[in-house]
Design a protein around this motif. Sequence first.
Motif, PDB file in Angstrom:
ATOM      1  N   THR A  65     -44.531  52.006  62.077  1.00  0.00           N
ATOM      2  CA  THR A  65     -43.079  52.017  62.299  1.00  0.00           C
ATOM      3  C   THR A  65     -42.322  52.922  61.344  1.00  0.00           C
ATOM      4  O   THR A  65     -41.210  53.354  61.647  1.00  0.00           O
ATOM      5  N   MET A  66     -42.862  53.221  60.170  1.00  0.00           N
ATOM      6  CA  MET A  66     -42.220  54.017  59.116  1.00  0.00           C
ATOM      7  C   MET A  66     -40.989  53.331  58.521  1.00  0.00           C
ATOM      8  O   MET A  66     -40.206  53.965  57.808  1.00  0.00           O
ATOM      9  N   GLU A  67     -40.814  52.057  58.755  1.00  0.00           N
ATOM     10  CA  GLU A  67     -39.729  51.305  58.116  1.00  0.00           C
ATOM     11  C   GLU A  67     -40.167  50.854  56.733  1.00  0.00           C
ATOM     12  O   GLU A  67     -41.288  50.365  56.549  1.00  0.00           O
ATOM     13  N   LEU A  81     -46.451  57.015  65.967  1.00  0.00           N
ATOM     14  CA  LEU A  81     -45.404  56.939  64.944  1.00  0.00           C
ATOM     15  C   LEU A  81     -44.199  57.736  65.401  1.00  0.00           C
ATOM     16  O   LEU A  81     -44.257  58.418  66.436  1.00  0.00           O
ATOM     17  N   PRO A  82     -43.089  57.686  64.676  1.00  0.00           N
ATOM     18  CA  PRO A  82     -41.926  58.493  65.061  1.00  0.00           C
ATOM     19  C   PRO A  82     -42.289  59.974  65.052  1.00  0.00           C
ATOM     20  O   PRO A  82     -43.064  60.426  64.196  1.00  0.00           O
ATOM     21  N   LYS A 118     -42.878  59.826  55.260  1.00  0.00           N
ATOM     22  CA  LYS A 118     -41.448  59.462  55.183  1.00  0.00           C
ATOM     23  C   LYS A 118     -40.586  60.708  55.097  1.00  0.00           C
ATOM     24  O   LYS A 118     -39.501  60.783  55.701  1.00  0.00           O
ATOM     25  N   THR A 128     -40.079  62.136  58.568  1.00  0.00           N
ATOM     26  CA  THR A 128     -39.543  61.255  59.618  1.00  0.00           C
ATOM     27  C   THR A 128     -38.245  60.597  59.146  1.00  0.00           C
ATOM     28  O   THR A 128     -37.165  61.113  59.376  1.00  0.00           O
ATOM     29  N   ASP A 129     -38.368  59.487  58.463  1.00  0.00           N
ATOM     30  CA  ASP A 129     -37.223  58.678  58.056  1.00  0.00           C
ATOM     31  C   ASP A 129     -36.241  59.442  57.165  1.00  0.00           C
ATOM     32  O   ASP A 129     -35.035  59.493  57.423  1.00  0.00           O
ATOM     33  N   ASP A 185     -30.121  58.994  60.716  1.00  0.00           N
ATOM     34  CA  ASP A 185     -30.977  57.877  60.376  1.00  0.00           C
ATOM     35  C   ASP A 185     -30.682  56.620  61.188  1.00  0.00           C
ATOM     36  O   ASP A 185     -31.493  55.694  61.196  1.00  0.00           O
ATOM     37  N   THR A 192     -37.555  56.168  62.455  1.00  0.00           N
ATOM     38  CA  THR A 192     -38.394  54.979  62.396  1.00  0.00           C
ATOM     39  C   THR A 192     -38.510  54.391  63.798  1.00  0.00           C
ATOM     40  O   THR A 192     -37.679  54.664  64.666  1.00  0.00           O
ATOM     41  N   THR A 230     -37.668  51.611  65.456  1.00  0.00           N
ATOM     42  CA  THR A 230     -36.762  50.477  65.283  1.00  0.00           C
ATOM     43  C   THR A 230     -36.020  50.239  66.587  1.00  0.00           C
ATOM     44  O   THR A 230     -35.604  51.190  67.260  1.00  0.00           O
TER      45      THR A 230
END
Length: 577
Positions: free
Chosen positions: A43-45, A90-91, A516, A519-520, A529, A534, A536
């Motif tokens: 998720t990359m959160e 993933l994102p 990260k 992506t994020d 963002d 992510t 989400t």
Amino acid sequence: MTFRNFNKLTTATIIAFTLSGCASTPLDRERSEKLFYGGSILTMEGMTPTYAEALLVKDGKIIFVGSKKQAENLANSNVQSIDLKNKTLLPSFIDAHSHVNMVGFHQMVANLYPAPDGQVSDIDSLVQVLTQWKKQNPQVIQTMGGWILGNGYDDAQLKEQNHPTATDLDRVSKDQPVMILHQSGHLASVNHKALELLNINQNTPNPAGGVIRREVDSNVPNGVLEESALFTAIGSIFKDVPPQVMFEIARKGIDAYVKNGFTTVQEGRADQGTTEMWHALAKQNHLPIDVVSYPDITTSEEYMLKQGSSRQYDHHFRIGGVKISLDGSPQGKTAWLTQPYLVPPEGKDKNYKGYPAIKEDQQVNQYINLAFKHSWQVLAHANGDAAIDQFIGAVKDATAKQGKADRRSVLIHSQTIRDDQLDQLKALDIIPSFFSLHTYYWGDWHRQQTLGETRAAHISPTATALKKNLIFTEHHDAPVVPPHSMMMLDATVNRVTRSDYVLGADERISPYLALKSMTDWAAYQYFEDQTKGTLTQGKLADLVILDQNPLTIPSRKIKNIKVLATYKEGNLIYQNQ
């Protein structure tokens, strides 16, 4: 890279042409639900890895992240179930800085990259590749006004460790003009016919912010052009490139990114014509991914005062802010340093430190103040620490005059940034965007030629930035290097040079944090963002599927990971057959 785009077209001219086939076509346009399961869904959160069992997508957005059973209960009867078969989802990747139009340009001209991206190893092989391309591409040469063009040579990787000269390029042609662009985008070499057409001779002075290199003990140009001398030449060469050629260049550029898992890309130093071209393509629904343009503030001030910037996309296009370039490239020895280069360029003394693109600090301050006044996000190209000092001073000045705000100014490249400068970036809310791929492509060159061991080990100091609680992004600056997302991730994690030397072991970071930055944190850099970066619920279903999980394989194998599929807002736009 600060290579300015080269065509000045009007929107009306662009729209008048038939645009069919000018951009990648998504493989599926339906808006049905999609249920992803059966693999590693990252998720990359958060600051540590989090996985989900299933992901449910509807109408271009993520509507559920969690257990497969819950996802199935929420899905409608005609949901498209996609078994990942133990692959990794993933994102999708967000391009923090590059030049998408020039990536397309590279696809059309002679490939002069050294290995692993090309076959040029010395001046003889360069001449051979360029000559072969000339024979095979008469149509391209005709559309480019008769110019024989190549991109990607690197003197650091040539056996001679020198730039090809006009005399060398005369071996390709004495009757047709030849121009080859250095891999950095900050230098070029031309033949004597090109010098003649460009009106560059022994009486031509060096332009402000640039150099026309000369033969030893002479004022006669040797064919090598630096910085503004190159940009001026490019402008005159490409001013009449036909719109249909520009569209083909744009299409090829987009395709290169999509194949590497990118769904948000950047036109990192645009002019009005290139910006209008992207906008016209967008309005004709020919952009399968998001394109964000940053016009050069030094040449596009009037245009920006009319157009402004936007946080909202219009058919996948927006103007994100402005770009300013403050120096050159360290590998080309034109970046502006506070300490001398280890080995100065030919004809320079031991105190040579490179030079600024804009000499007067007051002029830089005025540009940044103008951007802050109009709420334009600023991307500042600065490789050398002297150029970084100049930008920091300008941001301080503009903040004092315009007040604090959430501007997310970006320091592009930040190659030789000092620790004290990282502290100032933190205080001023400036995001560093690092170019860690330099550790592979030019790490050995920096150790031996430009910076020396100590300074070279500290380029792109990602670990130090994290210790100072700074988020950062990573970029590839394509076409300086190809937009290979996994090579980019590999360099950030491993920092291994061409000779297999680990450059700056203390600056290595984990694969997760490196992801990260792609992506994020890259979404944050773009003020996106809330919609990207992510996996989400409520965010766009911009996704990439990899054949292996970067977090679980040996780190030295990351560069071999393959992109299997790319999705933009739930639509499959690339699949590795």
